[in-house]
Design an enzyme around this catalytic site. Structure first.
Site, PDB file in Angstrom:
ATOM      1  N   ILE A  18      38.628  28.319  13.303  1.00 39.76           N
ATOM      2  CA  ILE A  18      37.278  28.758  13.650  1.00 39.76           C
ATOM      3  C   ILE A  18      36.382  27.559  13.940  1.00 39.76           C
ATOM      4  CG2 ILE A  18      35.208  29.907  12.762  1.00 39.76           C
ATOM      5  CD1 ILE A  18      37.149  31.719  11.122  1.00 39.76           C
ATOM      6  N   ASN A  85      31.480  25.593   7.894  1.00 38.87           N
ATOM      7  CA  ASN A  85      32.728  26.302   8.111  1.00 38.87           C
ATOM      8  C   ASN A  85      33.875  25.788   7.245  1.00 38.87           C
ATOM      9  OD1 ASN A  85      34.923  27.752   9.794  1.00 38.87           O
ATOM     10  ND2 ASN A  85      35.417  25.575  10.080  1.00 38.87           N
ATOM     11  N   TYR A 153      39.108  31.522  -4.256  1.00 40.25           N
ATOM     12  CA  TYR A 153      38.622  31.727  -2.890  1.00 40.25           C
ATOM     13  C   TYR A 153      37.669  32.921  -2.836  1.00 40.25           C
ATOM     14  CZ  TYR A 153      38.722  32.678   2.141  1.00 40.25           C
ATOM     15  OH  TYR A 153      38.368  32.916   3.456  1.00 40.25           O
ATOM     16  N   THR A 190      44.463  32.213  12.611  1.00 43.06           N
ATOM     17  CA  THR A 190      44.324  30.763  12.541  1.00 43.06           C
ATOM     18  C   THR A 190      45.614  30.159  11.993  1.00 43.06           C
ATOM     19  OG1 THR A 190      43.484  30.781  10.283  1.00 43.06           O
ATOM     20  CG2 THR A 190      41.856  31.021  12.069  1.00 43.06           C
TER      21      THR A 190
END
Length: 255
Positions: A18, A85, A153, A190
């Protein structure tokens, strides 16, 4: 004329996924872009391809943030856009997570975003013409619907959403024209997904079924949403979550 002509941007985690797509998108829209990452070779390659500048940068380091922001303002005279990001994932549930892994993920995913917001606000309030700018934080749909196997996370991304709102309200109440929003990616194709597919056969096909659109998102999908929040078209948008998940969170679990 690009939509972001004359604007100066910093994008963290710009070496891949990203972040790399965002570096390319903002530069294509006319912004002067400083891309940062700890992956030097890949980061330099993306920046060179996009016409951006690359800086090595550990986002959990306060002094590193100060250096990146100060050097950007010195070189370009202002700071208009910061995209927080950079992030990392883990692989441990609440019973198994080691404190070292927990601390590192929170350092990068949450403290790194907080420092990015803090240094961005301090720089943006000194912009020629008065305080102005757009801060975009990258959260995750796991902040809404948790997964059990990566507790650090999930916790970090939930906190990023709350941090975003706090920053937005602070700036608004101070009279700063500095906006802060979160983009919320769903399953996005990704390098993380590519690596996971080597360990878990069929995961790519499974993730494509999560969205009613029948596919995963692409880094370019997210970069387009980030570019919107960076632009003046979103001038009255602050303190919100922009879901870029192909409708995944809109689906009832039974359907």
């Amino acid at each position: 004329m690009g939509e972001l002509d004359g604007k100066v941007a910093i994008v963290t985690g710009g070496a891949s996924g990203i972040g790399a797509a965002t570096v390319r998108q903002l530069a294509a829209d006319g912004a002067t872009v400083v891309s940062t990452d700890v992956q030097v070779d890949a980061g330099c390659a993306v920046a060179a391809d996009a016409g951006a500048t690359f800086r090595t940068h550990d986002v959990a380091d306060d002094d590193a943030w100060r250096s990146v922001v100060d050097d950007t303002v010195t070189a370009h005279g202002r700071l208009d856009i910061v995209v927080n990001n950079a992030g990392m994932v883990g692989s441990s549930n609440i019973e198994d997570v080691a404190i070292e892994q927990w601390n590192r993920i929170l350092d990068v995913n949450l403290t790194g975003v907080m420092l990015g917001c803090q240094h961005a606000v301090r720089a943006m309030r000194e912009n020629p013409g008065g305080p102005s700018g757009s801060i975009i934080n990258v959260a995750s749909t796991t902040a809404f619907t948790a997964i059990p196997g990566d507790v650090a996370y999930v916790a970090s991304k939930g906190a990023v959403r709350s941090l975003t709102r706090s920053v937005a309200v602070h700036c608004g109440q101070r009279g700063y024209a500095i906006r802060c929003n979160a983009v919320v990616p769903g399953a996005t194709d990704t390098g993380i997904i590519e690596a996971a597919s080597q360990r878990v056969p069929g995961i790519r096909e499974h993730l494509a079924t999560i969205s009613p659109l029948g596919r995963m998102g692409t880094p370019s999908d997210l970069a387009a949403a980030i570019a919107f929040l960076a632009s003046d078209r979103s001038a009255f948008v602050t303190g919100t979550d922009l879901l870029v998940d192909g409708g995944a969170l809109a689906v009832h679990p039974g359907y």
